[in-house]
Write an enzyme that holds these catalytic residues in place. Structure first.
Site, PDB file in Angstrom:
ATOM      1  N   LYS A 160       0.738  -1.220  -0.071  1.00  8.52           N
ATOM      2  CA  LYS A 160      -0.010  -0.043  -0.106  1.00  8.52           C
ATOM      3  C   LYS A 160       1.115   1.188  -0.181  1.00  8.52           C
ATOM      4  CE  LYS A 160      -1.506   2.512   3.276  1.00  8.52           C
ATOM      5  NZ  LYS A 160      -2.279   3.084   4.732  1.00  8.52           N
ATOM      6  N   ASP A 194      -6.254   0.089   1.010  1.00  2.00           N
ATOM      7  CA  ASP A 194      -6.227   0.421   2.591  1.00  2.00           C
ATOM      8  C   ASP A 194      -7.445  -0.273   2.835  1.00  2.00           C
ATOM      9  OD1 ASP A 194      -8.280   2.210   1.658  1.00  2.00           O
ATOM     10  OD2 ASP A 194      -7.475   3.890   2.526  1.00  2.00           O
TER      11      ASP A 194
END
Length: 232
Positions: free
Chosen positions: A133, A151
């Site tokens: 991420k 996320d």
């Protein structure tokens, strides 16, 4: 028969159509495909995303001004002790680990990359505290590369829509990569993130206000999302 190929519609086809509809609906509503974290350069963004694991962007934005005032670049942060950073970042949670990651990442940038944030996925992933991420967000925001930023909001929305079936950020990233062309991935990720933050909430999704209501396969569900997932 005319000889035409009457290929049956597959589950992949249906999911691809759904993803196109989600993209075409959400991206115009949330066109700002940029991080919600405050930063001035790539090093600041990298640090801010490391801090954001299991923490809100708003909490991170409250501590980074003082953090970057005291340690404005990787050279300064590499010379700091983790206990010094802990005093500044303690409100973001997991501050012992995050302080070590920040100092370790700053040191690695100085020692291995000449003081510059690296521009490749593999090099970013080799830094302490950096997962996919974080790497995808930095690559897309700083270097213009396509990024799939999974996320907790993107994971939750993706699961509810049926884009993926596993509460796993890596699996969701792979599914989106299969279904969204590279040039649209960053905007798609950010639009899903905003939708999850403001409409498709974890405990009480605002289904009555949802622009996807006409084709969401799980409209009206009110169960919690898959849980907090750092997805660093």
């Amino acid at each position: 028969m005319s000889g035409l190929d009457y290929r049956p519609v597959t589950t992949h086809d249906k999911t691809a159509l759904l993803v196109r509809r989600v993209h075409d609906c959400l991206v115009p509503l949330w066109p700002d495909a940029t991080p919600l974290l405050d930063y001035h350069d790539c090093f600041e963004l990298l640090c801010a995303v490391i801090l954001s694991a299991q923490c809100t962007d708003e909490q991170v934005n409250r501590v980074t001004p003082e953090l970057f005032r005291r340690w404005p670049d990787s050279a300064a942060m590499a010379r700091a002790g983790p206990e010094e950073l802990e005093q500044v970042i303690h409100s973001v949670g997991f501050f012992h680990t995050k302080a070590r990651h920040l100092v370790g990442t700053a040191s690695a940038i100085e020692q291995r990359h000449g003081g510059r944030v690296p521009e490749s996925m593999d090099e970013l992933l080799a830094l302490p505290g950096v997962g996919r991420k974080t790497a995808n967000l930095v690559l897309s925001a700083c270097f213009g590369a396509p990024g799939i930023i999974v996320d907790t909001h993107v994971l939750r929305v993706g699961l509810r829509l049926g884009i993926g079936a596993k509460a796993d950020a890596g699996d969701m990233e792979r599914r989106i990569a299969e279904l969204v062309e590279p040039g649209k991935r960053t905007a798609f990720s950010h639009a899903l993130n905003r939708h999850g933050k403001h409409v498709c909430l974890a405990r009480k999704p605002r289904c009555a206000d949802c622009p996807l209501a006409s084709f969401c396969p799980r409209i009206g569900l009110t169960e919690p999302g898959p849980g907090t997932h750092s997805g660093r």
